[in-house]
Design a protein around this motif. Structure first.
Motif, PDB file in Angstrom:
ATOM      1  N   SER A 112       0.854  -1.178   0.000  1.00 32.87           N
ATOM      2  CA  SER A 112       0.000   0.000   0.000  1.00 32.87           C
ATOM      3  C   SER A 112       0.886   1.223   0.000  1.00 32.87           C
ATOM      4  O   SER A 112       2.106   1.107  -0.089  1.00 32.87           O
ATOM      5  CB  SER A 112      -0.922  -0.031   1.214  1.00 32.87           C
ATOM      6  N   TYR A 113       0.280   2.389   0.088  1.00 31.82           N
ATOM      7  CA  TYR A 113       1.100   3.595  -0.010  1.00 31.82           C
ATOM      8  C   TYR A 113       1.891   3.859   1.260  1.00 31.82           C
ATOM      9  O   TYR A 113       2.846   4.607   1.248  1.00 31.82           O
ATOM     10  CB  TYR A 113       0.271   4.823  -0.403  1.00 31.82           C
TER      11      TYR A 113
ATOM     12  N   ILE B 282      -9.401   9.691  -6.392  1.00 28.59           N
ATOM     13  CA  ILE B 282      -9.688   8.519  -5.555  1.00 28.59           C
ATOM     14  C   ILE B 282      -9.001   8.731  -4.212  1.00 28.59           C
ATOM     15  O   ILE B 282      -7.778   8.696  -4.114  1.00 28.59           O
ATOM     16  CB  ILE B 282      -9.161   7.215  -6.192  1.00 28.59           C
ATOM     17  N   CYS B 283      -9.829   8.974  -3.189  1.00 24.23           N
ATOM     18  CA  CYS B 283      -9.312   9.297  -1.861  1.00 24.23           C
ATOM     19  C   CYS B 283      -9.369   8.087  -0.954  1.00 24.23           C
ATOM     20  O   CYS B 283      -8.515   7.887  -0.100  1.00 24.23           O
ATOM     21  CB  CYS B 283     -10.152  10.433  -1.297  1.00 24.23           C
ATOM     22  N   GLY B 284     -10.403   7.272  -1.109  1.00 21.51           N
ATOM     23  CA  GLY B 284     -10.570   6.091  -0.273  1.00 21.51           C
ATOM     24  C   GLY B 284     -11.503   5.116  -0.953  1.00 21.51           C
ATOM     25  O   GLY B 284     -12.154   5.448  -1.953  1.00 21.51           O
TER      26      GLY B 284
ATOM     27  N   MET C 192      -8.698   9.827 -13.800  1.00 18.83           N
ATOM     28  CA  MET C 192      -8.885   9.242 -12.472  1.00 18.83           C
ATOM     29  C   MET C 192      -7.515   9.164 -11.820  1.00 18.83           C
ATOM     30  O   MET C 192      -6.560   8.722 -12.453  1.00 18.83           O
ATOM     31  CB  MET C 192      -9.497   7.855 -12.615  1.00 18.83           C
ATOM     32  N   LYS C 193      -7.430   9.620 -10.569  1.00 22.98           N
ATOM     33  CA  LYS C 193      -6.120   9.582  -9.920  1.00 22.98           C
ATOM     34  C   LYS C 193      -6.254   9.246  -8.445  1.00 22.98           C
ATOM     35  O   LYS C 193      -7.013   9.893  -7.729  1.00 22.98           O
ATOM     36  CB  LYS C 193      -5.411  10.927 -10.103  1.00 22.98           C
ATOM     37  N   GLY C 194      -5.517   8.229  -8.028  1.00 19.11           N
ATOM     38  CA  GLY C 194      -5.384   7.969  -6.610  1.00 19.11           C
ATOM     39  C   GLY C 194      -4.403   8.971  -6.028  1.00 19.11           C
ATOM     40  O   GLY C 194      -3.450   9.363  -6.697  1.00 19.11           O
ATOM     41  N   PHE C 195      -4.648   9.408  -4.787  1.00 16.68           N
ATOM     42  CA  PHE C 195      -3.707  10.376  -4.234  1.00 16.68           C
ATOM     43  C   PHE C 195      -3.537  10.147  -2.744  1.00 16.68           C
ATOM     44  O   PHE C 195      -4.334   9.482  -2.093  1.00 16.68           O
ATOM     45  CB  PHE C 195      -4.147  11.820  -4.512  1.00 16.68           C
ATOM     46  N   LEU C 196      -2.509  10.739  -2.245  1.00 15.29           N
ATOM     47  CA  LEU C 196      -2.118  10.605  -0.844  1.00 15.29           C
ATOM     48  C   LEU C 196      -1.731  12.002  -0.404  1.00 15.29           C
ATOM     49  O   LEU C 196      -0.961  12.682  -1.083  1.00 15.29           O
ATOM     50  CB  LEU C 196      -0.910   9.665  -0.792  1.00 15.29           C
TER      51      LEU C 196
ATOM     52  N   ASP D 179       1.781  13.505  -0.583  1.00 12.19           N
ATOM     53  CA  ASP D 179       2.404  13.972  -1.826  1.00 12.19           C
ATOM     54  C   ASP D 179       2.471  15.492  -1.900  1.00 12.19           C
ATOM     55  O   ASP D 179       3.172  16.046  -2.753  1.00 12.19           O
ATOM     56  CB  ASP D 179       1.605  13.492  -3.045  1.00 12.19           C
TER      57      ASP D 179
END
Lengths: 337, 337
Positions: free
Chosen positions: B59-60, B242-244, B271-275, B278
């Motif tokens: 995971s991240y 995409i946050c969760g 579409m982008k997953g992010f943290l 970053d």
């Protein structure tokens, strides 16, 4: 010479298209009005995206109407011009579609220099195909030297240019295609680092072995289970340009598979569908660079040419049997000097 | 005061976590060395992302080890400091996790001004929660006035801030949540234009009616079938941060659903997953703006506070029953003046 011929959408395909979805029509030879040009088609382009336009579903370009001529890229030679910018014998590219002759507004035509490269390349590496590869890879993919790039549909017109640009940018390139002949072509002729046949029973293992450092860019022309396998290998900050989904175009129901949002989330990855037309303002810059690479031998291209206007539907249908290597064209008439 | 207490991961949860996955441990009170600070925990944060760290899967952030203290956001008060930047009684935020007391390197602490806002907001609107909403919506979503923004998990800590920032930016905001009480809160207290209960049998129809102009931004905290329904409504050039994926965190197998690549392609959507991590270099800028909005009453926040360190696992487990409104916190000790 007083009769023209064109191909219309006779009915909307259900699932895999077939000959009966198309019809040939004869028409009187058109006459150009002010600002218009009469062209004789030399090459026609048949492209997977056209399948999308044959359905009624919402898409990035409006659907073809039943009874309408199939629109698409074409290269031709000017027979008669009312516009000073075009002279008889000039080679031009446009979007007049599946017709032997067409009257076209001069503003929609692009003149081609036949000294620069064969005129057919205006439908391939120096046309929409090359531009699609260029912007999808460079703008969305943003390749960095040393990264791993995986391409599905790698032996298709767009895929093989993507791979070669990715090599120019110093990445490790893995192509996925559907026959051993294509695999050999990608590695032996185009310099891909590896190429894999997705029909192999051990495809997933081979893919994992070919990507020991994971996948940084996945340029997707295909979709479906091939994509599921690649997406399981993506790295942190992976980029995934979605260029096509040819595996799905002829499905009659939406397909299902593992949901991918968790993979995008845990890898903070980006996925983006794109359309070459979004980059219109940068076409010239890109064509210039593509032409240089072509001239310097850094990019090779492959064409698969079927002779005869009457074989246009067959050429189109062949796109879905996975047999064509590179850009699929139909040669409608001879180039004249 | 000579005994500390902490909560460790006793074993990796299978599916939905339960009390037996955690264990309480007593330890001698830690003593700060040079550059370290002894803090007494006042508030602990419990967050859905922690479920991901309890699994071994990539995971991240790296997984918690079995036997390790559960790490996570916390606010506390300095008891003893060896660093001139921190004095006894100062309020600080850090990431020391589920402990009553902790010795923490001063470089990992952020000082909180208790005059600015309640100190608990350092774990919510003026902490990771607010920053997550801020960057996901503004950097990936890029909202433009007049657009339609849909938020899943809208009554969660992040979702309700996303919606309010989206309103500040002049968009139409539709929240999706899991109870009628939450729905009412979103529309009546927070000014969402509409809010929908995904448990309704007519949810899909209600969603379509609430988005007559389609969906330009889908801020996804949830995943699964709720997302399938929203994605069918996206517009050209839609953006999907995409946050969760809270609907999926406790599934024992990867879930399946309609593949979404075709929707992204035909709508040239991103579409982008992010943290949130970053964006570390921009935290100060964002916290400044969030604090202004809070002061001006443009953003409200909700907290759900459970009293007592011993109830920390229960507070965490409650995140997955969908009952909490806003930020879930555990109050471990009193603030002292």
């Amino acid at each position: 010479m007083s009769v023209n011929e064109q191909i219309i959408l006779a009915k909307r395909p259900q699932g895999m298209p077939n000959q009966a979805d198309f019809a040939f029509e004869e028409q009187p030879m058109p006459v150009p009005q002010a600002g218009e040009v009469l062209v004789r088609t030399v090459y026609l382009s048949v492209d997977p995206y056209m399948r999308g336009r044959m359905s009624e579903a919402k898409s990035y370009v409006k659907p073809y109407e039943v009874g309408e001529v199939i629109q698409g890229g074409a290269v031709g030679q000017v027979m008669e011009s009312t516009h000073p910018g075009f002279r008889e014998g000039d080679f031009v590219a446009g979007n007049w579609g599946w017709r032997r002759y067409a009257v076209v507004s001069s503003s929609t035509l692009r003149k081609i220099n036949p000294e620069l490269a064969p005129v057919s390349t205006a439908l391939g590496v120096l046309g929409m195909t090359g531009l699609t590869a260029y912007f999808g890879l460079l703008d969305i993919g943003q390749p960095q030297a040393g990264e791993t790039v995986v391409i599905s549909g790698a032996a298709g017109a767009v895929g093989m240019i993507v791979g070669q640009i990715a090599k120019i940018k110093g990445t490790r390139v893995i192509g996925i295609a559907g026959s051993d002949e294509k695999i050999r072509y990608l590695t032996e002729e185009l310099g891909f680092d590896a190429a894999l046949n997705y029909r192999s029973e051990t495809f997933e293992d081979e893919l994992r072995e070919a990507c020991p450092d994971g996948v940084d860019i996945y340029f997707d022309n295909v979709g479906g289970e091939v994509s599921d396998a690649v997406l399981r290998l993506i790295n942190k900050n992976a980029r995934i340009p979605i260029c096509g989904q040819i595996a799905l175009y002829n499905l009659e129901k939406p397909d299902t598979g593992p949901r991918i949002q968790s993979l995008l989330l845990t890898n903070t990855a980006l996925m983006k569908g794109f359309l070459v037309g979004d980059y219109q303002s940068r076409y010239n810059e890109a064509l210039h660079e593509l032409a240089e690479w072509l001239r310097d031998g850094k990019i090779k291209y492959a064409e698969n040419i079927i002779e005869g206007f009457e074989n246009t539907p067959e050429a189109f249908l062949g796109l879905f049997s996975g047999e064509n290597l590179g850009k699929q064209l139909v040669k409608v008439s001879e180039e004249q000097n």
